[in-house]
Design a protein around this motif. Sequence first.
Motif, short mmCIF file in Angstrom:
data_model
loop_
_atom_site.label_atom_id
_atom_site.label_comp_id
_atom_site.label_asym_id
_atom_site.label_seq_id
_atom_site.Cartn_x
_atom_site.Cartn_y
_atom_site.Cartn_z
N ILE A 113 -4.06 1.72 6.32
CA ILE A 113 -2.67 1.86 6.95
C ILE A 113 -1.94 2.83 6.14
O ILE A 113 -1.12 3.60 6.45
CB ILE A 113 -2.08 0.46 6.41
N HIS A 114 -1.92 3.05 4.59
CA HIS A 114 -0.99 3.77 4.09
C HIS A 114 -1.62 5.28 4.02
O HIS A 114 -1.09 6.46 4.12
CB HIS A 114 -0.94 3.44 2.53
N GLN A 115 -2.99 5.72 3.54
CA GLN A 115 -3.43 6.81 3.31
C GLN A 115 -3.85 7.32 4.75
O GLN A 115 -3.76 8.67 4.93
CB GLN A 115 -4.67 6.70 2.51
N ALA A 117 -2.69 6.32 7.67
CA ALA A 117 -1.62 6.23 8.90
C ALA A 117 -1.97 5.32 10.19
O ALA A 117 -1.48 5.79 11.11
CB ALA A 117 -1.11 7.26 9.15
N THR A 119 -2.10 1.87 12.45
CA THR A 119 -1.30 0.89 12.50
C THR A 119 -1.86 -0.25 13.21
O THR A 119 -2.98 -0.24 13.79
CB THR A 119 -0.07 1.49 13.71
N ARG A 163 3.54 11.80 3.71
CA ARG A 163 3.81 10.72 4.81
C ARG A 163 5.30 10.79 4.75
O ARG A 163 6.17 10.49 3.96
CB ARG A 163 3.44 9.28 4.37
N VAL A 212 3.41 -0.67 10.14
CA VAL A 212 3.33 0.84 10.15
C VAL A 212 2.89 1.61 8.75
O VAL A 212 2.81 2.93 8.70
CB VAL A 212 4.60 1.33 10.73
N ASP A 213 2.97 0.67 7.79
CA ASP A 213 2.62 1.18 6.37
C ASP A 213 2.41 0.26 5.50
O ASP A 213 2.16 -0.99 5.80
CB ASP A 213 3.86 2.11 5.61
N ASP A 215 2.90 -0.86 1.36
CA ASP A 215 3.44 -0.56 0.01
C ASP A 215 2.41 -0.93 -1.25
O ASP A 215 2.15 -1.95 -1.48
CB ASP A 215 4.76 -1.48 -0.24
N TYR A 221 2.75 -5.26 3.29
CA TYR A 221 2.72 -4.40 4.78
C TYR A 221 4.25 -4.30 4.88
O TYR A 221 5.22 -5.00 4.59
CB TYR A 221 2.27 -5.29 5.72
#
Length: 241
Positions: A113-115, A117, A119, A163, A212-213, A215, A221
């Motif tokens: 999700i973070h690295q 992207a 969804t 990002r 969408v991301d 933390d 999430y």
Amino acid sequence: MAEFRAAEALQREVWGQGDLPDPADLMMVIQAEGGLAGGAFAEGQLLGYVFGFPTRDPSIQHSHRLAVRPMARGAGLGVRLKRYQRSWCLARGITLIRWTFDPLRAVNAVLNIHQLAATSNTYLEDYYGEMEGINRGLASDRLLVDWHLDAPVVAALAQGGQRPVQPATALPLSLPKDLEQLTQTAPDQARDLRNQLRALLQTAFANGRSIVDFDRNERCYLLAEEQSSTAEDSSRKAIRL
């Protein structure tokens, strides 16, 4: 075939005793028929691999496995394998890759999700049924993620960019640092977390929100309103309601 057999052995090492690996001959045939089996090697040793296969839509690939040998972790090899997969797919007209992952595993959420992207707005409850290996002891809930290969944020990250900041709200639940250890030492707590996260995400998705991301500091999430809806999206929403 020796390389495919090495990938089969790597699965046993990563997913643990009792988990059923994808057979070497099956991976070979799927690759021959248009799938992807890509490996990262150092001095002849397989350190990691990614395995995906075609779907009924020629523009979509399903990514079934991604694994990095424990001794090779921490150097970004998983990200590099996924970016190789992205380039391979784009060169063949494939613009969307889908896969599933355990939503309670923070390390996977950081990567997917973070690295990368990717969804998600689809929660699959006990998707694989009872499992063994590292998944033993918990219902096999999964998130189905969408990795839109030509999305601006995906392209920017693939080229080493940052990002962009986007409005999002945090899901009020932190993932455990080590799910496997928690499942072994406090199984009731692990099951409670599974049920809490399931309820929170199913409610959020039903209300038109998407992941969408992630933390990585708070291990939670980040969600935002869905940007668009298609007929296929509607049919997938029915899965989670």
